[in-house]
Design a protein around this motif. Structure first.
Motif, PDB file in Angstrom:
ATOM      1  N   ALA A  20       0.860  -1.188   0.000  1.00  0.00           N
ATOM      2  CA  ALA A  20       0.000   0.000   0.000  1.00  0.00           C
ATOM      3  C   ALA A  20       0.891   1.231   0.000  1.00  0.00           C
ATOM      4  O   ALA A  20       2.040   1.172   0.450  1.00  0.00           O
ATOM      5  N   SER A  21       0.359   2.334  -0.495  1.00  0.00           N
ATOM      6  CA  SER A  21       1.163   3.564  -0.531  1.00  0.00           C
ATOM      7  C   SER A  21       0.850   4.408   0.699  1.00  0.00           C
ATOM      8  O   SER A  21      -0.197   4.260   1.323  1.00  0.00           O
ATOM      9  N   TYR A  22       1.768   5.281   1.050  1.00  0.00           N
ATOM     10  CA  TYR A  22       1.602   6.154   2.207  1.00  0.00           C
ATOM     11  C   TYR A  22       0.354   7.013   2.030  1.00  0.00           C
ATOM     12  O   TYR A  22      -0.444   7.177   2.956  1.00  0.00           O
ATOM     13  N   GLY A  23       0.191   7.551   0.828  1.00  0.00           N
ATOM     14  CA  GLY A  23      -0.954   8.405   0.572  1.00  0.00           C
ATOM     15  C   GLY A  23      -2.259   7.648   0.752  1.00  0.00           C
ATOM     16  O   GLY A  23      -3.227   8.171   1.295  1.00  0.00           O
ATOM     17  N   GLN A  24      -2.283   6.424   0.291  1.00  0.00           N
ATOM     18  CA  GLN A  24      -3.474   5.606   0.404  1.00  0.00           C
ATOM     19  C   GLN A  24      -3.858   5.425   1.865  1.00  0.00           C
ATOM     20  O   GLN A  24      -5.005   5.618   2.247  1.00  0.00           O
ATOM     21  N   ILE A  25      -2.874   5.075   2.675  1.00  0.00           N
ATOM     22  CA  ILE A  25      -3.113   4.881   4.099  1.00  0.00           C
ATOM     23  C   ILE A  25      -3.535   6.187   4.748  1.00  0.00           C
ATOM     24  O   ILE A  25      -4.460   6.237   5.546  1.00  0.00           O
ATOM     25  N   ALA A  26      -2.852   7.249   4.362  1.00  0.00           N
ATOM     26  CA  ALA A  26      -3.166   8.567   4.931  1.00  0.00           C
ATOM     27  C   ALA A  26      -4.630   8.912   4.682  1.00  0.00           C
ATOM     28  O   ALA A  26      -5.339   9.356   5.583  1.00  0.00           O
ATOM     29  N   ARG A  27      -5.088   8.678   3.465  1.00  0.00           N
ATOM     30  CA  ARG A  27      -6.476   8.990   3.125  1.00  0.00           C
ATOM     31  C   ARG A  27      -7.435   8.145   3.946  1.00  0.00           C
ATOM     32  O   ARG A  27      -8.453   8.629   4.428  1.00  0.00           O
ATOM     33  N   LEU A  28      -7.115   6.893   4.121  1.00  0.00           N
ATOM     34  CA  LEU A  28      -7.972   6.005   4.905  1.00  0.00           C
ATOM     35  C   LEU A  28      -8.068   6.487   6.350  1.00  0.00           C
ATOM     36  O   LEU A  28      -9.072   6.282   7.019  1.00  0.00           O
ATOM     37  N   CYS A  29      -7.009   7.121   6.794  1.00  0.00           N
ATOM     38  CA  CYS A  29      -6.976   7.596   8.187  1.00  0.00           C
ATOM     39  C   CYS A  29      -7.550   9.003   8.328  1.00  0.00           C
ATOM     40  O   CYS A  29      -7.560   9.571   9.406  1.00  0.00           O
ATOM     41  N   GLY A  30      -7.994   9.544   7.215  1.00  0.00           N
ATOM     42  CA  GLY A  30      -8.611  10.851   7.280  1.00  0.00           C
ATOM     43  C   GLY A  30      -7.668  12.001   6.997  1.00  0.00           C
ATOM     44  O   GLY A  30      -8.064  13.152   7.005  1.00  0.00           O
ATOM     45  N   LYS A  31      -6.416  11.703   6.762  1.00  0.00           N
ATOM     46  CA  LYS A  31      -5.443  12.749   6.457  1.00  0.00           C
ATOM     47  C   LYS A  31      -5.128  12.697   4.967  1.00  0.00           C
ATOM     48  O   LYS A  31      -4.326  11.888   4.521  1.00  0.00           O
ATOM     49  N   LEU A  32      -5.770  13.576   4.221  1.00  0.00           N
ATOM     50  CA  LEU A  32      -5.611  13.581   2.776  1.00  0.00           C
ATOM     51  C   LEU A  32      -4.152  13.691   2.352  1.00  0.00           C
ATOM     52  O   LEU A  32      -3.709  13.050   1.429  1.00  0.00           O
ATOM     53  N   TYR A  33      -3.403  14.534   3.045  1.00  0.00           N
ATOM     54  CA  TYR A  33      -1.998  14.707   2.699  1.00  0.00           C
ATOM     55  C   TYR A  33      -1.096  14.384   3.878  1.00  0.00           C
ATOM     56  O   TYR A  33      -0.147  15.107   4.150  1.00  0.00           O
ATOM     57  N   GLY A  34      -1.428  13.319   4.575  1.00  0.00           N
ATOM     58  CA  GLY A  34      -0.624  12.961   5.737  1.00  0.00           C
ATOM     59  C   GLY A  34       0.324  11.815   5.479  1.00  0.00           C
ATOM     60  O   GLY A  34       0.745  11.129   6.394  1.00  0.00           O
ATOM     61  N   ALA A  35       0.669  11.637   4.235  1.00  0.00           N
ATOM     62  CA  ALA A  35       1.558  10.545   3.858  1.00  0.00           C
ATOM     63  C   ALA A  35       2.832  10.529   4.700  1.00  0.00           C
ATOM     64  O   ALA A  35       3.282   9.490   5.165  1.00  0.00           O
ATOM     65  N   ARG A  36       3.393  11.691   4.914  1.00  0.00           N
ATOM     66  CA  ARG A  36       4.645  11.780   5.672  1.00  0.00           C
ATOM     67  C   ARG A  36       4.429  11.352   7.114  1.00  0.00           C
ATOM     68  O   ARG A  36       5.280  10.700   7.717  1.00  0.00           O
ATOM     69  N   GLN A  37       3.283  11.715   7.656  1.00  0.00           N
ATOM     70  CA  GLN A  37       2.992  11.349   9.047  1.00  0.00           C
ATOM     71  C   GLN A  37       2.796   9.845   9.144  1.00  0.00           C
ATOM     72  O   GLN A  37       3.065   9.235  10.166  1.00  0.00           O
ATOM     73  N   VAL A  38       2.324   9.249   8.049  1.00  0.00           N
ATOM     74  CA  VAL A  38       2.138   7.800   8.033  1.00  0.00           C
ATOM     75  C   VAL A  38       3.499   7.141   8.235  1.00  0.00           C
ATOM     76  O   VAL A  38       3.655   6.244   9.045  1.00  0.00           O
ATOM     77  N   GLY A  39       4.462   7.635   7.514  1.00  0.00           N
ATOM     78  CA  GLY A  39       5.812   7.089   7.634  1.00  0.00           C
ATOM     79  C   GLY A  39       6.331   7.269   9.042  1.00  0.00           C
ATOM     80  O   GLY A  39       6.922   6.372   9.618  1.00  0.00           O
ATOM     81  N   PHE A  40       6.074   8.427   9.591  1.00  0.00           N
ATOM     82  CA  PHE A  40       6.537   8.722  10.949  1.00  0.00           C
ATOM     83  C   PHE A  40       5.854   7.785  11.934  1.00  0.00           C
ATOM     84  O   PHE A  40       6.473   7.247  12.858  1.00  0.00           O
ATOM     85  N   ALA A  41       4.578   7.577  11.712  1.00  0.00           N
ATOM     86  CA  ALA A  41       3.801   6.698  12.593  1.00  0.00           C
ATOM     87  C   ALA A  41       4.359   5.283  12.540  1.00  0.00           C
ATOM     88  O   ALA A  41       4.533   4.633  13.574  1.00  0.00           O
ATOM     89  N   LEU A  42       4.658   4.832  11.363  1.00  0.00           N
ATOM     90  CA  LEU A  42       5.190   3.482  11.188  1.00  0.00           C
ATOM     91  C   LEU A  42       6.524   3.337  11.910  1.00  0.00           C
ATOM     92  O   LEU A  42       6.820   2.302  12.490  1.00  0.00           O
ATOM     93  N   ALA A  43       7.317   4.394  11.855  1.00  0.00           N
ATOM     94  CA  ALA A  43       8.628   4.358  12.498  1.00  0.00           C
ATOM     95  C   ALA A  43       8.502   4.069  13.980  1.00  0.00           C
ATOM     96  O   ALA A  43       9.349   3.421  14.584  1.00  0.00           O
ATOM     97  N   ASN A  44       7.399   4.552  14.575  1.00  0.00           N
ATOM     98  CA  ASN A  44       7.186   4.345  15.997  1.00  0.00           C
ATOM     99  C   ASN A  44       6.550   2.991  16.296  1.00  0.00           C
ATOM    100  O   ASN A  44       6.580   2.526  17.424  1.00  0.00           O
ATOM    101  N   ARG A  45       5.947   2.407  15.283  1.00  0.00           N
ATOM    102  CA  ARG A  45       5.293   1.115  15.482  1.00  0.00           C
ATOM    103  C   ARG A  45       5.904   0.051  14.585  1.00  0.00           C
ATOM    104  O   ARG A  45       5.247  -0.908  14.208  1.00  0.00           O
ATOM    105  N   LEU A  46       7.142   0.291  14.225  1.00  0.00           N
ATOM    106  CA  LEU A  46       7.833  -0.620  13.321  1.00  0.00           C
ATOM    107  C   LEU A  46       7.787  -2.059  13.831  1.00  0.00           C
ATOM    108  O   LEU A  46       7.770  -3.007  13.067  1.00  0.00           O
ATOM    109  N   GLU A  47       7.755  -2.197  15.141  1.00  0.00           N
ATOM    110  CA  GLU A  47       7.734  -3.534  15.744  1.00  0.00           C
ATOM    111  C   GLU A  47       6.323  -4.107  15.787  1.00  0.00           C
ATOM    112  O   GLU A  47       6.132  -5.296  15.987  1.00  0.00           O
ATOM    113  N   ASP A  48       5.337  -3.240  15.633  1.00  0.00           N
ATOM    114  CA  ASP A  48       3.947  -3.687  15.761  1.00  0.00           C
ATOM    115  C   ASP A  48       3.203  -3.906  14.450  1.00  0.00           C
ATOM    116  O   ASP A  48       2.169  -4.536  14.421  1.00  0.00           O
TER     117      ASP A  48
END
Length: 115
Positions: A20-48
Motif C-alpha cells: 500500500a502507498s503512504y498516501g493511500q493509508i493517509a487517506r484512509l486515516c482521514g489525512k488527505l496529505y498525511g503521507a509523511r505522518q504515516v511514515g513517521f507513525a510506522l517508524a514508531n510502530r515498526l515492531e507492531d
DNA sequence: TGAGTGACTGTAA
DNA sequence: CTTACAGCCACTC
C-alpha cells in the motif's frame, strides 16, 4: 483513536503479498496529505506493524533505511511473494492493495472511536 | 514562536 | 528517464 493507531490498524489490514502507498493509508486515516505522518507513525510502530508492505506511490521502497538494513524490507517483501525490481521498487499495477468491499469495513473500524 | 526537516504526492518541463 | 515546484502535516530545536 490517534492517527498513529489508525495507521497501525490499517497497515495490519494489508494482505500478505500486497503493498500500500503512504498516501493511500493517509487517506484512509482521514489525512488527505498525511503521507509523511504515516511514515513517521510506522517508524514508531515498526515492531507492531508490517511496515515493509508500505511503499510510496511510485512503488519504491522509501522506507528501506528505517529497517535493520536497506535490504531488509526488500527481503521481507520477497519472502511474501512480492517481486522487487533491482532498482528497489515493486510493480504497483500488480501488487497495489485494492480494497474491495472491505474498505467499508475498515473505515467502520477506524471510526469506531465514535462509540 | 519561528525555522528546518522528513519512510510523501502530484504536476510540469 | 531526470529535475524543479508547491502543498500538507507533525516533530524537533
Amino acid at each position: 483513536m490517534d492517527f498513529y493507531e489508525k495507521v497501525a490498524l490499517v497497515c495490519r489490514r494489508i494482505p500478505k503479498g500486497r503493498v500500500a502507498s503512504y498516501g493511500q493509508i493517509a487517506r484512509l486515516c482521514g489525512k488527505l496529505y498525511g503521507a509523511r505522518q504515516v511514515g513517521f507513525a510506522l517508524a514508531n510502530r515498526l515492531e507492531d506493524v508490517p511496515a515493509h508492505r508500505v511503499v510510496n506511490s511510485q512503488g519504491y521502497l522509501s522506507g528501506a533505511h528505517a529497517f535493520l538494513g536497506p535490504d531488509m524490507q526488500r527481503k521481507m517483501l520477497e519472502a511474501e511473494g512480492v517481486l522487487v525490481s533491482p532498482n528497489g521498487r515493486v510493480d504497483m499495477k500488480f501488487y497495489a492493495w485494492s480494497l474491495g468491499a472491505e474498505k467499508e469495513e475498515l473505515l467502520s473500524a477506524l471510526f469506531e472511536e465514535n462509540t
